[in-house]
Design an enzyme around this catalytic site. Sequence first.
Site, PDB file in Angstrom:
ATOM      1  N   LYS B 337      19.570  69.156  36.070  1.00  0.00           N
ATOM      2  CA  LYS B 337      20.556  68.467  35.222  1.00  0.00           C
ATOM      3  C   LYS B 337      20.464  68.937  33.765  1.00  0.00           C
ATOM      4  O   LYS B 337      21.380  68.722  32.984  1.00  0.00           O
ATOM      5  CB  LYS B 337      20.360  66.952  35.287  1.00  0.00           C
ATOM      6  CG  LYS B 337      20.765  66.350  36.631  1.00  0.00           C
ATOM      7  CD  LYS B 337      20.721  64.838  36.611  1.00  0.00           C
ATOM      8  CE  LYS B 337      21.108  64.229  37.954  1.00  0.00           C
ATOM      9  NZ  LYS B 337      20.003  64.284  38.938  1.00  0.00           N
ATOM     10  N   PHE B 403      22.516  53.812  39.683  1.00  0.00           N
ATOM     11  CA  PHE B 403      22.715  52.447  39.186  1.00  0.00           C
ATOM     12  C   PHE B 403      22.900  51.520  40.378  1.00  0.00           C
ATOM     13  O   PHE B 403      23.637  51.826  41.314  1.00  0.00           O
ATOM     14  CB  PHE B 403      23.974  52.378  38.310  1.00  0.00           C
ATOM     15  CG  PHE B 403      23.786  52.936  36.924  1.00  0.00           C
ATOM     16  CD1 PHE B 403      22.541  53.293  36.438  1.00  0.00           C
ATOM     17  CD2 PHE B 403      24.886  53.081  36.089  1.00  0.00           C
ATOM     18  CE1 PHE B 403      22.383  53.791  35.143  1.00  0.00           C
ATOM     19  CE2 PHE B 403      24.742  53.580  34.795  1.00  0.00           C
ATOM     20  CZ  PHE B 403      23.495  53.936  34.331  1.00  0.00           C
TER      21      PHE B 403
END
Lengths: 96, 417
Positions: B337, B403
Amino acid sequence: MLAKMVLFVPSFPQTPTEMSEIAEKVKAIIIDKLGVEASEVTPEASFTNDLGADSLDTVELIMEFEKEFNVSIPDDQAENIATVGQAISYLEEHAK
Amino acid sequence: MSLRRVVVTGIGAITPLGSTAPAYWEGLAQGVSGAGPITRFDASKFKTRFACEVKNYSPDDYFDRKEGRKMDLFTQFGVIASDEAIKDAGLHESGVNKDRVGVIWGSGIGGLTTFQQESFNFAKGDGTPRYNPFFIPKMIADSSSGNISIKNGFRGPNFVTTSACASSSDSIVSAYNYIRLGMADVVVTGGSEAAITEAGVGGFNALKAMSERNDDPATASRPYDKDRDGFVLGEGGGALVVEDYEHAKARGAKIYAEIIGGGLSSDAYHITAPDPTGEGVVLVMQNALRDAGIKPEDVDYINTHGTSTPLGDGAEITAIQKVFGDAAYNLNISSTKSMTGHLLGGAGGIEAVASILAIQHGIIPPTINHFTDDPELDARLNFTFNEAQKREVNIAVSNTFGFGGHNTSVVFRKFRD
């Protein structure tokens, strides 16, 4: 006025110069939404049988006509608008 | 009943580093950043004004206009990545039984661009509803797997997994399970996301989750650096064709790697914050290693979730040290990332591709943008900072967390007969 009647009810203009503003707009919407060539958009062309529209495409077309021409097309009348010519005729009659 | 072996026979990717799997890998191996100023909308009033966009993207390069208009951008990315993987695997050329080919895709959000546009249109009007008939079918997250199956005629199991940033690792684990249980012979899997919109950037900014390093986008995603300040939003998609080994062998398919395990767990802690003890992440890696039947010291490489947030990066490393003990010091750890940004529900897909290509090439893609050691992190760990490292990789683990507290790990192994 007479010329217009002769041109558009019930016949369909074959060259752009003869087309009404409404017919031109209808054709442009159909080309845009269905991704077809201008030459395919003949008065007899059926949205579903000839121009590759599915049921959602035809709903979208009717909505675009309503928006462009500021009209409200009831569902029972929308069902009768199945070809390019029928759309133009309806809108020639009802457009504000 | 005996479980079937599951192999990867095709890969595809459209990413901020490149629009094919080979171009993506080249960017990874060279340590390129995919970040730049946001071009998709006017972000001048937003706290974050940069992202990792897919470069020079035009749907016309992939779809005829009518086809493209009916797909949200996240579905377009899904179809493009899966097309590449399907072609790579030679599925159509092999004449596979399409009733036995499934599509299990991942997306954390679905058609955010479409939802936002339709809502804008309604708000601009006089209250008369003029919703487009394609609004719902474009927006729903499963339009991705639906479109992939329609395009290819695949009539096997078909659905989308949604678990925020773990979505496309969950889709891969589901695909692995369906195949090893014999419920399909081939599954096209992975995931895609396209959330670089006003709603996406504004929403994540409100969560204080994204980097605001507007003066230097290319170095903003800096996992494990002391000065990391949040993730950088990415977009794109990654695809795998996963297949029953006997099926792949029978049709002479090339095999990239084997999937030997998957683990899932939940933090059960907070809807967005990671559990600082890392207990849920400990559990997910333990579950994955147990499922794969391997020991911690068997693992060579962990492609971490590592989003560059202050809390999340530390919790994952704490968990790795708890699970791996001293074996952690022999691992290569990297967060790709740092280069791609965070593809949310597409992350697991492109990171699976990165893990598989690390095995294939014997190269660990780096964690770029390392400037200052974080004293909270054990400096004896090998984070593969700044430059790729050569290493024979037998087993790679891909971690993704979302999340909601979702944790998922996938275990890939170099293929041997």
